[in-house]
Design a protein around this motif. Structure first.
Motif, PDB file in Angstrom:
ATOM      1  N   GLY A  84       0.923  -1.096  -0.006  1.00 21.75           N
ATOM      2  CA  GLY A  84       0.240   0.047   0.015  1.00 21.75           C
ATOM      3  C   GLY A  84       0.952   1.314   0.004  1.00 21.75           C
ATOM      4  O   GLY A  84       0.399   2.305  -0.201  1.00 21.75           O
ATOM      5  N   ARG A  85       2.265   1.052   0.265  1.00 21.68           N
ATOM      6  CA  ARG A  85       3.032   2.323   0.339  1.00 21.68           C
ATOM      7  C   ARG A  85       3.559   2.475  -1.407  1.00 21.68           C
ATOM      8  O   ARG A  85       3.878   1.629  -1.871  1.00 21.68           O
ATOM      9  CB  ARG A  85       4.212   2.092   1.408  1.00 21.68           C
ATOM     10  N   ASP A  86       4.184   3.579  -1.470  1.00 20.87           N
ATOM     11  CA  ASP A  86       4.957   3.717  -2.677  1.00 20.87           C
ATOM     12  C   ASP A  86       6.310   3.519  -2.152  1.00 20.87           C
ATOM     13  O   ASP A  86       7.057   3.749  -1.516  1.00 20.87           O
ATOM     14  CB  ASP A  86       5.052   5.270  -3.174  1.00 20.87           C
ATOM     15  N   THR A 113      18.852   1.878 -13.113  1.00 18.19           N
ATOM     16  CA  THR A 113      17.576   2.653 -13.479  1.00 18.19           C
ATOM     17  C   THR A 113      16.548   2.184 -12.245  1.00 18.19           C
ATOM     18  O   THR A 113      16.825   1.291 -11.587  1.00 18.19           O
ATOM     19  CB  THR A 113      16.996   1.898 -14.773  1.00 18.19           C
ATOM     20  N   LYS A 114      15.871   3.109 -11.993  1.00 19.28           N
ATOM     21  CA  LYS A 114      14.892   3.095 -11.022  1.00 19.28           C
ATOM     22  C   LYS A 114      13.249   3.381 -11.452  1.00 19.28           C
ATOM     23  O   LYS A 114      13.084   4.007 -12.356  1.00 19.28           O
ATOM     24  CB  LYS A 114      15.004   4.533  -9.930  1.00 19.28           C
ATOM     25  N   ILE A 115      12.251   2.618 -10.552  1.00 15.11           N
ATOM     26  CA  ILE A 115      11.158   2.948 -11.015  1.00 15.11           C
ATOM     27  C   ILE A 115      10.291   3.054  -9.560  1.00 15.11           C
ATOM     28  O   ILE A 115      10.918   2.667  -8.477  1.00 15.11           O
ATOM     29  CB  ILE A 115      10.431   1.900 -11.764  1.00 15.11           C
ATOM     30  N   GLU A 116       9.318   4.000  -9.480  1.00 13.78           N
ATOM     31  CA  GLU A 116       8.598   4.079  -8.172  1.00 13.78           C
ATOM     32  C   GLU A 116       7.135   3.660  -8.604  1.00 13.78           C
ATOM     33  O   GLU A 116       6.627   4.148  -9.686  1.00 13.78           O
ATOM     34  CB  GLU A 116       8.765   5.694  -7.876  1.00 13.78           C
ATOM     35  N   GLY A 117       6.441   2.991  -7.434  1.00 12.71           N
ATOM     36  CA  GLY A 117       5.160   2.647  -7.479  1.00 12.71           C
ATOM     37  C   GLY A 117       4.487   2.226  -6.445  1.00 12.71           C
ATOM     38  O   GLY A 117       5.383   2.085  -5.417  1.00 12.71           O
ATOM     39  N   GLU A 118       3.296   2.140  -6.290  1.00 16.73           N
ATOM     40  CA  GLU A 118       2.852   1.505  -5.152  1.00 16.73           C
ATOM     41  C   GLU A 118       2.610   0.028  -4.748  1.00 16.73           C
ATOM     42  O   GLU A 118       2.671  -0.742  -5.968  1.00 16.73           O
ATOM     43  CB  GLU A 118       1.088   1.713  -5.075  1.00 16.73           C
ATOM     44  N   LEU A 119       3.153  -0.582  -4.141  1.00 11.71           N
ATOM     45  CA  LEU A 119       3.529  -1.891  -3.650  1.00 11.71           C
ATOM     46  C   LEU A 119       2.024  -2.444  -3.509  1.00 11.71           C
ATOM     47  O   LEU A 119       1.335  -2.231  -2.790  1.00 11.71           O
ATOM     48  CB  LEU A 119       4.241  -2.217  -2.548  1.00 11.71           C
ATOM     49  N   LEU A 120       1.753  -3.311  -4.517  1.00  8.82           N
ATOM     50  CA  LEU A 120       0.313  -4.149  -4.532  1.00  8.82           C
ATOM     51  C   LEU A 120       0.500  -5.316  -3.602  1.00  8.82           C
ATOM     52  O   LEU A 120      -0.329  -5.673  -3.039  1.00  8.82           O
ATOM     53  CB  LEU A 120      -0.084  -4.190  -5.630  1.00  8.82           C
ATOM     54  N   SER A 121       1.359  -6.243  -4.028  1.00  8.68           N
ATOM     55  CA  SER A 121       1.255  -7.754  -3.349  1.00  8.68           C
ATOM     56  C   SER A 121       2.883  -8.170  -3.275  1.00  8.68           C
ATOM     57  O   SER A 121       3.730  -7.556  -4.309  1.00  8.68           O
ATOM     58  CB  SER A 121       0.555  -8.428  -4.404  1.00  8.68           C
ATOM     59  N   VAL A 122       2.936  -8.969  -2.537  1.00 11.77           N
ATOM     60  CA  VAL A 122       4.176  -9.517  -2.451  1.00 11.77           C
ATOM     61  C   VAL A 122       4.234 -11.243  -2.357  1.00 11.77           C
ATOM     62  O   VAL A 122       3.040 -11.629  -1.643  1.00 11.77           O
ATOM     63  CB  VAL A 122       4.952  -8.988  -0.907  1.00 11.77           C
ATOM     64  N   ASP A 123       5.154 -12.097  -2.690  1.00 13.82           N
ATOM     65  CA  ASP A 123       5.123 -13.534  -2.442  1.00 13.82           C
ATOM     66  C   ASP A 123       6.612 -13.613  -2.161  1.00 13.82           C
ATOM     67  O   ASP A 123       7.558 -13.091  -2.093  1.00 13.82           O
ATOM     68  CB  ASP A 123       4.358 -14.224  -3.323  1.00 13.82           C
ATOM     69  N   ASP A 124       6.986 -14.967  -2.171  1.00 20.05           N
ATOM     70  CA  ASP A 124       8.175 -15.524  -1.901  1.00 20.05           C
ATOM     71  C   ASP A 124       9.379 -15.140  -3.036  1.00 20.05           C
ATOM     72  O   ASP A 124      10.554 -15.419  -2.827  1.00 20.05           O
ATOM     73  CB  ASP A 124       8.422 -16.891  -1.367  1.00 20.05           C
ATOM     74  N   GLU A 125       8.539 -14.824  -4.158  1.00 21.72           N
ATOM     75  CA  GLU A 125       9.607 -14.674  -5.350  1.00 21.72           C
ATOM     76  C   GLU A 125       9.696 -13.463  -5.907  1.00 21.72           C
ATOM     77  O   GLU A 125      10.548 -13.010  -6.595  1.00 21.72           O
ATOM     78  CB  GLU A 125       8.952 -15.675  -6.334  1.00 21.72           C
TER      79      GLU A 125
END
Length: 155
Positions: free
Chosen positions: A91-93, A102-114
């Motif tokens: 939910g955070r950027d 190179t860099k990108i910025e965005g909202e973290l939507l989901s996470v898994d082990d990979e």
């Protein structure tokens, strides 16, 4: 018993009693300055750091091995390294840097082990005609591609 082994054992015993906390880093300098960095699913309080410090200090023999100990929480300026750290920041950027810098910025939507999934919003030139258009996309990023990831602090 070796100093580092005993220190790790005591720290692991403490963390077993606190399932909400986890070790981010353990550093021991050549002069026996010990730094323990903790993180937690719900953050880390000063009391958590004191409890971890006491679990080590009260069970190590300073006559056998003299050391200094510092226990701290992983701050917002510290990079995210483990899936558990990413998970607590859904939910955070975040800003992700890749191996090629190179860099990108965005909202973290989901996470898994990979991998992680970011929601990216940006403007790009229109395919037809002049001007730019808004683009929203979801991008999966495997941990193996992430060189560094930081929570973006907004005021």
């Amino acid at each position: 018993m070796e100093f580092k082994t005993e220190l790790s054992r005591l720290l692991n015993e403490f963390l077993e009693t606190r399932a909400d906390l986890f070790l981010v880093d353990l550093k021991i300098s050549v002069t026996s300055d010990v730094t323990v960095v903790l993180d937690g699913d719900n953050g880390v309080t000063l009391q958590d750091c004191l409890d971890a410090s006491r679990a080590i200090e009260f069970n190590m023999d300073r006559e056998e091995h003299d050391f200094s100990l510092q226990v701290m929480s992983a701050g917002l300026s510290e990079p995210l390294e483990y899936p558990r750290q990413f998970r607590k920041n859904i939910g955070r950027d975040i800003e992700v840097m890749f191996a090629d810098s190179t860099k990108i910025e965005g909202e973290l939507l989901s996470v898994d082990d990979e991998k992680i999934v970011l929601r990216l919003e940006y403007r790009q030139p229109k395919l037809i005609g002049k001007g730019k258009e808004d683009v929203v996309e979801e991008r999966e990023i495997p941990y193996t591609e992430i060189k560094k990831a930081l929570v973006v602090i907004k005021f």
